[in-house]
Scaffold this motif. Sequence first.
Motif, PDB file in Angstrom:
ATOM      1  N   TRP A   1       0.790  -1.311   0.105  1.00 32.14           N
ATOM      2  CA  TRP A   1      -0.009  -0.227  -0.082  1.00 32.14           C
ATOM      3  C   TRP A   1       0.752   1.269   0.050  1.00 32.14           C
TER       4      TRP A   1
ATOM      5  N   GLY B   1       1.144   3.902  -3.231  1.00 25.30           N
ATOM      6  CA  GLY B   1       0.158   4.679  -3.347  1.00 25.30           C
ATOM      7  C   GLY B   1      -0.159   5.707  -2.303  1.00 25.30           C
ATOM      8  N   LEU B   2      -0.074   5.375  -1.194  1.00 30.16           N
ATOM      9  CA  LEU B   2      -0.262   6.417  -0.198  1.00 30.16           C
ATOM     10  C   LEU B   2       0.734   7.450  -0.173  1.00 30.16           C
TER      11      LEU B   2
ATOM     12  N   THR C   1       0.920  14.708  -3.223  1.00 27.76           N
ATOM     13  CA  THR C   1      -0.061  15.248  -3.905  1.00 27.76           C
ATOM     14  C   THR C   1      -0.786  16.249  -3.003  1.00 27.76           C
ATOM     15  N   ASN C   2      -1.100  16.030  -1.967  1.00 29.13           N
ATOM     16  CA  ASN C   2      -1.859  16.635  -0.937  1.00 29.13           C
ATOM     17  C   ASN C   2      -1.021  17.739  -0.290  1.00 29.13           C
TER      18      ASN C   2
ATOM     19  N   TRP D   1       2.254   8.672  -2.728  1.00 26.88           N
ATOM     20  CA  TRP D   1       1.821   9.551  -3.891  1.00 26.88           C
ATOM     21  C   TRP D   1       0.668  10.422  -3.537  1.00 26.88           C
ATOM     22  N   ARG D   2      -0.336  10.000  -2.785  1.00 27.81           N
ATOM     23  CA  ARG D   2      -1.437  10.521  -2.460  1.00 27.81           C
ATOM     24  C   ARG D   2      -0.975  11.685  -1.447  1.00 27.81           C
ATOM     25  N   LEU D   3      -0.100  11.354  -0.551  1.00 28.89           N
ATOM     26  CA  LEU D   3       0.261  12.260   0.694  1.00 28.89           C
ATOM     27  C   LEU D   3       1.274  13.527  -0.174  1.00 28.89           C
TER      28      LEU D   3
END
Length: 357
Positions: free
Chosen positions: A246, A249-250, A256-257, A252-254
């Motif tokens: 996981w 993906g996490l 981005t945010n 990349w999301r972090l």
Amino acid sequence: MIDCDIHHVVADQDEFLSYMEPGQREWFKTRGDLGLPGYPWTHPFGFAQEDGLFEPGYAPGALERIGREALDAYGAEIGILHANDASTVSLMASPYRAAAFARAHNDWVSECWLDREPRLRGAILCPAQDPLAAAREIRRAAEEDGRFVEVLLCAGSERPYGEPRYLPIFEAAADCGLKVAIHTSGEGMGLAAPGGGVGPHTFYIEWHTVGSATSVMSHMVSLICNGVFERFPTLKVMLLEGGVAWMPGLLWRLDTNWRGLRAEVPWLERKPSEILRDHIRFSTQPLEHTDGRDDLLFELLEAAGGPDILCFASDYPHWDWDDPKHVLNRLPPEWRDRVMHQNAAAFYGERLGLIRA
């Protein structure tokens, strides 16, 4: 080979309680579970491999069995000991009893395990529900025995560990040259919030799939976003037994945010993924099975910082433990030395080789 996760239990309660301060001993003695929070669900066949450490009648030989089956069998140079059920001490309702338990456990580990097996290193238990008491115990145990290499926190907790209340724990670890290990366990027990974010699970399979991963995710994001590593630049954290697939993906999301919400966390001057690569490591156990697509798994992990962010852990003697030979065969050849030895040696540093004078 360095094994970053070997579990041991309190098999002889009388031996363990002899390390407890007299004023607290009787309360613990009257409880078969030593007063630790109980699981709301349990593995249907037991947490240990069938012939493992927890087999009734074999507990007195636990230390010798670890030496034979977890160290000798694979030529392990070092094994890091982690408490099993005792890791939930920080979820006890009474911080006073938790502190007494943690102190006794650390002294017991030092004399009954580390003194008897020179290849083992210890992890300091602390009462995380009382961070100031936890910091005092960390400093005491670290000073008294150089074979403790890290502080052990269970992933089940009242709040994510990046919260300011927990800063004394991380400050003490950094000051003492210790790493911090956050190990899945205790989600939904005692003082802890349920893993998964939607309330308690019904079955063990649910927790083992979701709860044990989401707690680790939450602590990772919390530590980064709250700027714990900016406060303590030498601090390093190992996340144990929450999986790894996981992670890309996490991250990349972090990242981005962070780009869109940097005003909320102005102390973060670098991308979260860059902070992670400098300060956080992950255990290989459990290295998710891919139905033959290991190439895809390792490609994803490389994008997140692999192989440098991975350290081998067997999780011996649990039912889903990873045989070192099996993990070695799954790893890309160019990753093997780093994951099985070099990364852990660099992570723990000089303290890994210290012994008590």
